[in-house]
Design an enzyme around this catalytic site. Structure first.
Site, PDB file in Angstrom:
ATOM      1  N   ASN A   6      13.967   4.014  -6.597  1.00  0.00           N
ATOM      2  CA  ASN A   6      14.453   4.864  -7.680  1.00  0.00           C
ATOM      3  C   ASN A   6      14.663   6.275  -7.133  1.00  0.00           C
ATOM      4  OD1 ASN A   6      15.045   6.232  -9.984  1.00  0.00           O
ATOM      5  ND2 ASN A   6      13.093   5.826 -11.033  1.00  0.00           N
ATOM      6  N   TRP A   7      15.918   6.562  -6.827  1.00  0.00           N
ATOM      7  CA  TRP A   7      16.225   7.873  -6.231  1.00  0.00           C
ATOM      8  C   TRP A   7      16.134   8.999  -7.265  1.00  0.00           C
ATOM      9  CZ3 TRP A   7      21.305   7.156  -2.845  1.00  0.00           C
ATOM     10  CH2 TRP A   7      21.033   6.238  -1.814  1.00  0.00           C
ATOM     11  N   LYS A   8      15.981   8.627  -8.537  1.00  0.00           N
ATOM     12  CA  LYS A   8      15.959   9.634  -9.618  1.00  0.00           C
ATOM     13  C   LYS A   8      17.115  10.614  -9.394  1.00  0.00           C
ATOM     14  CE  LYS A   8      11.043   8.875 -10.149  1.00  0.00           C
ATOM     15  NZ  LYS A   8       9.744   9.370 -10.581  1.00  0.00           N
ATOM     16  N   HIS A  91      12.073   4.323 -18.760  1.00  0.00           N
ATOM     17  CA  HIS A  91      11.284   5.066 -17.777  1.00  0.00           C
ATOM     18  C   HIS A  91      10.611   6.239 -18.495  1.00  0.00           C
ATOM     19  CE1 HIS A  91      10.167   7.457 -14.297  1.00  0.00           C
ATOM     20  NE2 HIS A  91      10.373   6.381 -13.554  1.00  0.00           N
ATOM     21  N   GLU A 161       4.110   1.581 -14.934  1.00  0.00           N
ATOM     22  CA  GLU A 161       4.132   2.887 -14.275  1.00  0.00           C
ATOM     23  C   GLU A 161       3.247   3.865 -15.059  1.00  0.00           C
ATOM     24  OE1 GLU A 161       7.818   3.404 -11.597  1.00  0.00           O
ATOM     25  OE2 GLU A 161       8.279   4.230 -13.550  1.00  0.00           O
ATOM     26  N   GLY A 167       5.478  10.667  -9.988  1.00  0.00           N
ATOM     27  CA  GLY A 167       6.269  11.881  -9.816  1.00  0.00           C
ATOM     28  C   GLY A 167       5.761  12.866  -8.784  1.00  0.00           C
ATOM     29  N   SER A 209       3.577   6.789  -7.273  1.00  0.00           N
ATOM     30  CA  SER A 209       3.081   7.270  -5.979  1.00  0.00           C
ATOM     31  C   SER A 209       2.844   6.145  -4.976  1.00  0.00           C
ATOM     32  CB  SER A 209       1.786   8.069  -6.163  1.00  0.00           C
ATOM     33  OG  SER A 209       2.019   9.181  -6.979  1.00  0.00           O
ATOM     34  N   GLY A 230       9.580   5.922  -6.051  1.00  0.00           N
ATOM     35  CA  GLY A 230      10.325   7.164  -6.265  1.00  0.00           C
ATOM     36  C   GLY A 230      10.430   7.951  -4.970  1.00  0.00           C
TER      37      GLY A 230
HETATM   38  P1  13P Z   1       6.977   8.190  -7.514  1.00  0.00           P
HETATM   39  O1  13P Z   1       6.950   7.076  -6.516  1.00  0.00           O
HETATM   40  O2  13P Z   1       7.684   9.416  -7.018  1.00  0.00           O
HETATM   41  O3  13P Z   1       5.623   8.487  -8.087  1.00  0.00           O
HETATM   42  O4  13P Z   1       7.868   7.691  -8.744  1.00  0.00           O
HETATM   43  C1  13P Z   1       7.561   6.497  -9.350  1.00  0.00           C
HETATM   44  C2  13P Z   1       8.606   6.194 -10.352  1.00  0.00           C
HETATM   45  O5  13P Z   1       8.705   6.842 -11.364  1.00  0.00           O
HETATM   46  C3  13P Z   1       9.538   5.093 -10.028  1.00  0.00           C
HETATM   47  O6  13P Z   1      10.320   4.759 -11.123  1.00  0.00           O
END
Ligand code: 13P
Length: 247
Positions: A6-8, A91, A161, A167, A209, A230
């Site tokens: 998930n590159w957000k 999400h 999650e 995050g 994480s 992420g």
């Molecule tokens: P992180 O791996 O940066 O904590 O993000 C997790 C996430 O929200 C994946 O959708």
């Protein structure tokens, strides 16, 4: 295992996106794991159309609207038209922006209608000692799945999650035992909602994480079918090392 990158909104440079896609293709070719790229919409448009690789594409969200006069919205159908086959729905970063239970349920239905396999994200805000975090996760699953038909329910992938572990500023890391407990609990809730024994085939992922150092312990006995990644998915070396941990 399934690994969803998930590159957000971390990646907004096209050259960087192309490089990460090229590396992801290489990783997917060499790995027995399934790699799904949940990347910004313009990059899906650029990469998915002629995609003949092992990599699959996921929307990070779909619009609540099914089309028409809705400037700026991207429908499930539009994602599907360019070759996406999955969609992350609910999400916590979208729930925080206003997606309530009914929005999440409707988006799930749109995704399924247009051939996208939904990855439904659920997770508690915090861990309390009375077990309220379990009922919070249950409520998110029940409200999302109840409006769907029995058959549609069988198509949902659930991604656990916990918000506190996600995050850039997480307040904790999940312990393998706690993940095992939650995966079992999610499977129990799914068993109540899905027809017959079909929940035995439901996929449950974990996100929050996830890093190269801890992924193997989380995968070992927890019963998860994969991970949503992420931050660790947007650096080529980190992502490649992380996937290798599961090969
Ligand atoms: P992180 O791996 O940066 O904590 O993000 C997790 C996430 O929200 C994946 O959708």
């Amino acid at each position: 295992m399934i690994i969803v990158a998930n590159w957000k909104a971390y990646i907004d440079d096209f050259e960087k996106a192309k490089k990460l896609f090229a590396i992801s293709k290489r990783i997917a070719r060499a790995s027995k794991n399934k790699i799904i790229l949940a990347i910004p919409a313009p990059f899906i448009g650029a990469f998915a159309v002629k995609n003949k690789t092992k990599v699959a594409f996921s929307a990070q969200d779909v619009s609540l609207t099914t089309g028409g006069a809705s400037t700026g919205e991207i429908t499930a159908q539009a994602y599907s038209a360019v070759g996406a086959t999955y969609a992350i729905i609910g999400h916590s970063e979208r729930r925080r922006a206003g997606d309530d239970y009914s929005v999440v349920a409707n988006k799930l239905a749109h995704a399924i209608t247009h051939g996208l396999t939904p990855i439904l994200c659920v997770g508690e805000q915090e861990r309390d000692s009375e077990g309220k975090y379990l009922s919070s996760v249950r409520e998110q699953i029940v409200t999302a799945l109840e409006p769907l038909t029995q058959k549609e329910r069988t198509e949902i992938i659930v991604a656990y999650e916990p918000i506190w572990a996600i995050g850039i500023d997480p307040t904790g890391v999940i312990a393998p035992n706690d993940l095992t407990e939650m995966v079992l609990y999610i499977r129990k809730v799914l068993a109540e909602l899905l027809p017959g024994k079909s929940s035995a085939h439901s996929l449950v992922l974990y996100g929050g994480s996830v890093e190269q150092g801890g992924i193997r312990a989380l995968a070992a006995n927890s019963g998860v079918d994969g991970f949503l990644v992420g931050r660790s998915s947007v650096d080529p070396h980190t992502f490649s090392a992380l996937v290798k941990q599961l090969d």
